[in-house]
Scaffold this active site. Structure first.
Site, PDB file in Angstrom:
ATOM      1  N   LYS A   1       8.792 -31.715  10.556  1.00  0.00           N
ATOM      2  CA  LYS A   1       8.138 -31.069  11.534  1.00  0.00           C
ATOM      3  C   LYS A   1       6.775 -31.609  11.553  1.00  0.00           C
ATOM      4  O   LYS A   1       5.875 -31.246  10.717  1.00  0.00           O
ATOM      5  CB  LYS A   1       8.312 -29.670  11.504  1.00  0.00           C
ATOM      6  CG  LYS A   1       7.734 -29.075  12.881  1.00  0.00           C
ATOM      7  CD  LYS A   1       7.205 -27.349  12.267  1.00  0.00           C
ATOM      8  CE  LYS A   1       5.808 -27.288  11.833  1.00  0.00           C
ATOM      9  NZ  LYS A   1       4.604 -27.717  12.865  1.00  0.00           N
TER      10      LYS A   1
ATOM     11  N   ALA B   1      -2.261 -20.569   3.739  1.00  0.00           N
ATOM     12  CA  ALA B   1      -1.368 -19.709   4.501  1.00  0.00           C
ATOM     13  C   ALA B   1       0.110 -20.449   4.597  1.00  0.00           C
ATOM     14  O   ALA B   1       0.961 -19.535   4.529  1.00  0.00           O
ATOM     15  CB  ALA B   1      -2.282 -19.132   5.803  1.00  0.00           C
TER      16      ALA B   1
ATOM     17  N   GLU C   1       0.954 -29.267  -0.838  1.00  0.00           N
ATOM     18  CA  GLU C   1      -0.221 -29.907  -1.179  1.00  0.00           C
ATOM     19  C   GLU C   1      -1.151 -29.153  -0.064  1.00  0.00           C
ATOM     20  O   GLU C   1      -1.119 -29.142   1.058  1.00  0.00           O
ATOM     21  CB  GLU C   1      -0.449 -31.372  -0.897  1.00  0.00           C
ATOM     22  CG  GLU C   1      -1.465 -32.237  -1.294  1.00  0.00           C
ATOM     23  CD  GLU C   1      -2.740 -32.284  -0.471  1.00  0.00           C
ATOM     24  OE1 GLU C   1      -3.556 -31.093  -0.263  1.00  0.00           O
ATOM     25  OE2 GLU C   1      -2.833 -32.972   0.420  1.00  0.00           O
TER      26      GLU C   1
ATOM     27  N   CYS D   1      -8.791 -32.519   3.024  1.00  0.00           N
ATOM     28  CA  CYS D   1      -9.012 -31.591   1.852  1.00  0.00           C
ATOM     29  C   CYS D   1      -9.798 -32.011   0.607  1.00  0.00           C
ATOM     30  O   CYS D   1     -10.170 -31.189  -0.240  1.00  0.00           O
ATOM     31  CB  CYS D   1      -7.552 -31.090   1.557  1.00  0.00           C
ATOM     32  SG  CYS D   1      -6.299 -32.577   1.405  1.00  0.00           S
TER      33      CYS D   1
ATOM     34  N   GLU E   1     -12.873 -23.152   1.920  1.00  0.00           N
ATOM     35  CA  GLU E   1     -12.715 -24.499   2.770  1.00  0.00           C
ATOM     36  C   GLU E   1     -13.390 -24.449   4.243  1.00  0.00           C
ATOM     37  O   GLU E   1     -12.641 -23.572   5.035  1.00  0.00           O
ATOM     38  CB  GLU E   1     -11.456 -24.913   2.469  1.00  0.00           C
ATOM     39  CG  GLU E   1     -11.289 -26.420   3.068  1.00  0.00           C
ATOM     40  CD  GLU E   1      -9.796 -26.814   2.824  1.00  0.00           C
ATOM     41  OE1 GLU E   1      -9.722 -28.166   2.591  1.00  0.00           O
ATOM     42  OE2 GLU E   1      -8.573 -26.100   2.926  1.00  0.00           O
TER      43      GLU E   1
END
Length: 477
Positions: free
Chosen positions: A171, A226, A245, A279, A377
């Site tokens: 997906k 989340a 990750e 990230c 972040e």
């Protein structure tokens, strides 16, 4: 390019409505893509299981040949992929082209790794019994990719999964599915039907259905914390393997003997690469107090010189827009709250007045310890600078975040660089560099950054299972 779910080697229409994609550089509607539902996921999983029977029995050399053909196809269409990626994500063409090159290289590495799987030596560990270890595919893998690197992240999941003999239901992020759909269109003659299946849709529907599905043996996600928690929670019902990750808050630890010009040049690129939607971005500078002011002054000048614009504005564009209005509002809100907390904005700090989701590259200093901007972040073009007065304080500040993905250390002292890298709780630590990746080396983190590894032979390990076969030699004659 036709738009639809890709299941069993064929495009399928959507059943659960459509979603409108917007061009980040203009904010205008781009096109509509169909949304999948539980029944779409069921069809894709069934197709993957049908293909698994034969695909898992292919020889490693045969799977390697397929991956090499995929790499050739990606590389041959570099410019097309780059144009699609820049249109859908908003990143400069130079950034998109580098992503395509990394994707092709990842396929080639996994093609080689597929043929070099290692196990303990077969032997007699119990008298009269011969033991051997088999490395097997885990089965059907469910994969969910993020919107910041759509093609590269898809290949980081597909390459090790296919190399190990698994089949995949993937997906893509609902905001950025176009390069993944292009990949299936260009490679449908290379892969047997059902080996790779694509289901479009939202995480709350399609992602959740994949995570819960009893026919999925493993879930692999790159995304937010989340999202990772949601996948792990849903996957727990069937105790399937989970590979995550997630986010990062990378410290850049700068000691007083570092080459400040080199540090600033790296921060200018790696703090704002892909508009900071990365990230592992060099987002959190921890600087020796003795050189703090000098570094901030140099960094503010360098960042203010960044060429910001849309992909079509030219080859010299260094930074594009954020992915969406929602992300723009999130970044602006965090910067505004940092200023209210007493931080000083020395560059940027505002939305750029033009169509699209543009935010000025920003540098913030005088950041209060423990504040939101210091620990959470941002995922935008924002770099903070804090100071320390000792090595021990630098390490403590670097580790004082819930994430553990990446960090860098800048010093001319080799002993100190190794000592500090030992003490940093991050999956990758660079010394006098930042965000330099190699297909041969693993990428992944600790803590809220998740578990499992992308790239390298460690990724291949994650997508396989081990089986111990023991033969009673009395019956082997």
């Amino acid at each position: 390019m036709e738009l639809g779910h890709f299941i069993g080697g064929r495009l399928r229409p959507g059943r659960d409505g459509v979603m409108t994609l917007h061009e980040p550089a203009t904010g205008k509607a781009l096109l509509e893509v169909p949304l999948g539902d539980n029944s779409t996921v069921d069809e894709a999983v069934a197709a993957a299981h049908d293909a698994l029977t034969s695909w898992r029995r292919t020889l490693p050399a045969e799977r390697a040949a397929v991956l090499l053909r995929l790499a050739d196809a990606v590389e041959a269409h570099t410019e097309l992929f780059a144009q699609v990626e820049s249109l859908n994500v908003g990143k400069p063409l130079a950034v998109s082209r580098e992503e395509i090159a990394v994707a092709a290289d990842s396929l080639r590495f996994m093609a080689g790794a597929a043929r070099t799987a290692q196990t303990p030596a077969a032997g007699e560990y119990v008298r009269g019994h011969m033991s051997m270890i088999r490395r097997e595919p885990v089965g059907v893998v469910g994969a969910i990719t993020p919107w910041n690197y759509p093609l590269m992240m898809a290949i980081w999941k597909l390459a090790p999964a296919l190399a190990a003999g698994n089949t995949v239901v993937l997906k893509p992020a609902e905001l950025t599915p176009l390069s993944t759909l292009l990949l299936t269109e260009l490679t449908r003659e290379i892969l047997p039907p059902g080996v790779v299946n694509i289901v479009l849709g939202t995480g709350s529907v399609v992602g959740a259905a994949l995570s819960r599905h009893p026919g999925i043996a493993m879930m692999s996600l790159t995304g937010s914390v989340a999202s990772g928690k949601a996948v792990a929670d849903a996957a727990s019902d069937t105790l399937k393997r989970v590979h995550l990750e997630l986010g990062g808050k990378a410290p850049v630890v700068v000691f007083d003997d570092a080459d400040l010009d080199e540090v600033v040049e790296s921060l200018k690129v790696m703090g704002y690469w892909n508009t900071g939607q990365e990230c592992g971005a060099a987002t959190r500078v921890l600087c020796d107090a003795a050189v703090h002011n000098a570094l901030v002054a140099k960094l503010a000048v360098a960042v203010s010189s960044l060429a910001v614009g849309a992909p079509e504005d030219g080859e010299d564009i260094e930074m594009g827009p954020l992915i969406s209005e929602r992300q723009l509002e999130r970044v602006a809100g965090m910067v505004s709250r940092a200023a209210a907390d007493g931080a000083a904005i020395v560059a940027g700090g505002a939305r750029i007045d033009r169509p699209g989701f543009f935010y000025a590259p920003t540098v913030i200093t005088d950041v209060p310890a423990g504040s939101e901007i210091a620990r959470e972040e941002v995922f935008g073009p924002v770099v903070t600078v804090q100071s320390f007065t000792s090595e021990a304080e630098a390490v403590a500040m670097a580790n004082d975040v819930p994430y553990g993905l990446a960090a860098s250390v800048w010093t001319e002292n080799a002993s100190r660089s190794l000592r500090v890298s030992d003490d940093l709780d991050f999956g990758t630590v660079w010394i006098n560099s930042h965000l330099t990746l190699a297909a041969e080396m693993p990428w992944g983190g600790f803590g809220l950054s998740g578990y499992g590894r992308d790239m390298s032979a460690y990724a291949l390990d994650d997508f396989t299972r081990t089986k111990h076969v023991m033969v009673n030699k009395r019956y082997a004659a």
